[in-house]
Scaffold this active site. Structure first.
Site, PDB file in Angstrom:
ATOM      1  N   ALA A   4      -2.112  -4.230  -1.254  1.00 21.94           N
ATOM      2  CA  ALA A   4      -1.265  -4.153  -2.373  1.00 21.94           C
ATOM      3  C   ALA A   4       0.106  -4.242  -2.245  1.00 21.94           C
ATOM      4  CB  ALA A   4      -1.511  -2.748  -3.101  1.00 21.94           C
ATOM      5  N   PRO A   5       0.850  -4.806  -3.067  1.00 23.84           N
ATOM      6  CA  PRO A   5       0.458  -5.028  -4.322  1.00 23.84           C
ATOM      7  C   PRO A   5      -0.060  -6.456  -4.627  1.00 23.84           C
ATOM      8  CG  PRO A   5       2.747  -5.312  -4.417  1.00 23.84           C
ATOM      9  CD  PRO A   5       2.536  -4.719  -2.934  1.00 23.84           C
ATOM     10  N   GLY A  60       1.212  -9.576  -3.293  1.00 22.53           N
ATOM     11  CA  GLY A  60       2.181 -10.782  -3.039  1.00 22.53           C
ATOM     12  C   GLY A  60       1.657 -11.846  -1.725  1.00 22.53           C
ATOM     13  N   CYS A  98       7.402  -4.024   6.969  1.00 26.83           N
ATOM     14  CA  CYS A  98       8.838  -3.885   6.750  1.00 26.83           C
ATOM     15  C   CYS A  98       9.707  -2.708   7.080  1.00 26.83           C
ATOM     16  CB  CYS A  98       8.798  -3.859   4.968  1.00 26.83           C
ATOM     17  SG  CYS A  98       7.954  -2.560   4.319  1.00 26.83           S
TER      18      CYS A  98
END
Length: 472
Positions: free
Chosen positions: A285-286, A288, A414
């Site tokens: 999720a989400p 991309g 990230c």
């Protein structure tokens, strides 16, 4: 399987879900800051509640005030301590956030001084603290009269705009880059789009932008200083020169593009899915990267996307629908609620299925996307990092068993903290003799694995990638 949710106290629930005061821009901005900084709520949870109370043209002001205060919080708190005789307590603490909002308006924004003072003072009444109007007014007037903002601050983490624990970690890990990292963390993030080649070519989409006089730029990796084995293509990426309402861009309703940072778009290129591959997208999720994997390889055999949060998984479903992937890929695309750290759960959901390619976008501190979500730096605590590292380690061990011999796993976060990235993968390689590093750049080694993207590199978010091959 629905994710566990902590029970909130009655009072916390009221603070979060009941906006008892009337709609007011400054009161609402202070309320959001109070929820984030005192109750640990995410801006993604509380901002929509105040957005719903205001017209579209005021939402940008609200976001700028809230995010601006979060970016400059150490200075705002430092100034407040110079002026406030003693900290406010309980519900009165809300007024501290209102005062700091006033400081931000006076020093960092273009708000007229008279409005910054008078309307911020009035907001204290809106919030039900009429008796503290004088305190708010006195602090804002003294801030101006004493020129507090011009006084030197001798605390590096305050000047750099980071919590002390994060500043210390970055100073230890990136001693020569810590200032540039912090500067980029405080920049407004660019808006990157990923063109959905299944729907429209990049040339055609850019022609439409040109016809509407919307300026854009192509990716440029030349000044990143990476000695890559091969240059990134990022053929689907463009960056808008000015932020825009993406729903009004040409092709939005047709699924011609998605919003996705350039760093996240590199995942599909690095995993390099081939025709006939079976793919597992973990912690998806989400969605991309899920969508981009599908767009990059129309002839993949199957893609299973899993996430532990059922509500977040619904966002993947919504994105796949808008982009047309649900219809096109049919039963080759499967979405499951599943905890990637539990082999028992995965066996129940996926059976004994193994995969040619796995993308593990691991849970992390998200320190690489602070410029995009400035509340992260205040929601994360030093103790959280150790727990996150242990969770990553557990997921890696479980998911590795789902990879076929000869298959490739792409590990991604990230984050820019080395214990979540290079140290995590170095330890994994040491403890798993069937894992081999497939370098992404020429200076990579099993003791220093992966590619670390720092915030601002090629105008990207901070990101980390490591590519692992399973021995046959």
């Amino acid at each position: 399987m629905k994710p566990h949710r902590h029970q909130k106290s009655k009072r916390q629930g009221q603070n979060l879900y009941q906006l008892s005061h009337r709609a007011n821009l400054r009161a609402d901005a202070a309320w959001v800051l109070f929820q984030i900084l005192e109750h640990g709520k995410s801006s993604r949870d509380v901002m929509p509640k105040v957005f719903a109370r205001h017209e579209t043209n005021n939402k940008a002001w609200l976001q700028e005030m809230v995010f601006g205060c979060l970016r400059e919080l150490p200075k705002l708190q430092y100034w407040l301590r110079q002026l406030l005789d003693k900290p406010l307590k309980g519900d009165h603490k809300l007024i501290e956030h209102l005062i700091m909002l006033g400081f931000y308006q006076l020093h960092f924004s273009r708000t007229l001084e008279h409005a910054a003072v008078s309307e911020t003072v009035e907001a204290s009444t809106v919030l039900g603290h009429h008796g503290l109007k004088g305190l708010v007014n006195a602090n804002l007037r003294n801030f101006q009269r004493k020129d507090i903002a011009s006084q030197a601050i001798d605390q590096p983490h305050v000047n750099i705009g980071l919590p002390k624990w994060l500043y210390k970690q970055l100073l230890a890990q990136y001693p020569e880059q810590v200032e540039s990292i912090a500067t980029n963390m405080n920049e407004r993030p660019p808006l990157w789009l990923r063109i959905n080649h299944r729907v429209e070519s990049k040339t055609s989409f850019c022609d439409k932008l040109n016809s509407e006089e919307i300026d854009y730029a192509e990716p440029n990796f030349e000044n990143c200083g990476w000695d890559l084995h091969s240059a990134f293509n990022a053929s689907a990426a463009i960056r808008l020169e000015r932020r825009s309402d993406v729903t009004q861009l040409p092709g939005f309703d047709d699924g011609a593009f998605a919003v996705q940072d350039l760093a996240a778009q590199l995942a599909s290129e690095l995993l390099n899915v081939q025709p006939g591959d079976t793919v597992l997208d973990c912690c998806a999720a989400p969605g991309g990267k899920t969508a981009h994997l599908l767009e990059s390889q129309n002839q993949l055999a199957r893609l299973d996307a899993i996430d532990s949060d059922g509500e977040r998984l619904e966002r993947i479903d919504e994105n796949m629908t808008r982009l047309g992937h649900k219809t096109h890929f049919g039963d080759r695309l499967n979405l499951y609620v599943a905890d990637a750290s539990s082999e028992e759960v995965l066996k129940r959901v996926l059976g004994n299925t193994t995969y040619d390619k796995i993308l593990l976008d691991a849970p992390c501190s998200a320190t690489g996307v602070i410029r995009r979500h400035p509340d992260i730096r205040w929601l994360r605590k030093s103790a959280d990092i150790e727990n996150t590292v242990e969770l990553q380690k557990k997921i890696l061990a479980v998911i590795w068993g789902r990879l076929k011999p000869g298959g490739t796993l792409l590990y991604a976060t990230c984050s820019i903290l080395k214990q979540e990235n290079t140290e995590q993968i170095a330890n994994f390689l040491t403890n798993n003799k069937d894992a081999k590093l497939v370098p992404l750049h020429k200076n990579e080694s099993p003791t220093q694995p992966g590619l670390q993207i720092l915030p601002g590199d090629a105008q990207m978010d901070g990101f980390y990638y490591a590519r692992l091959l399973k021995s046959e």
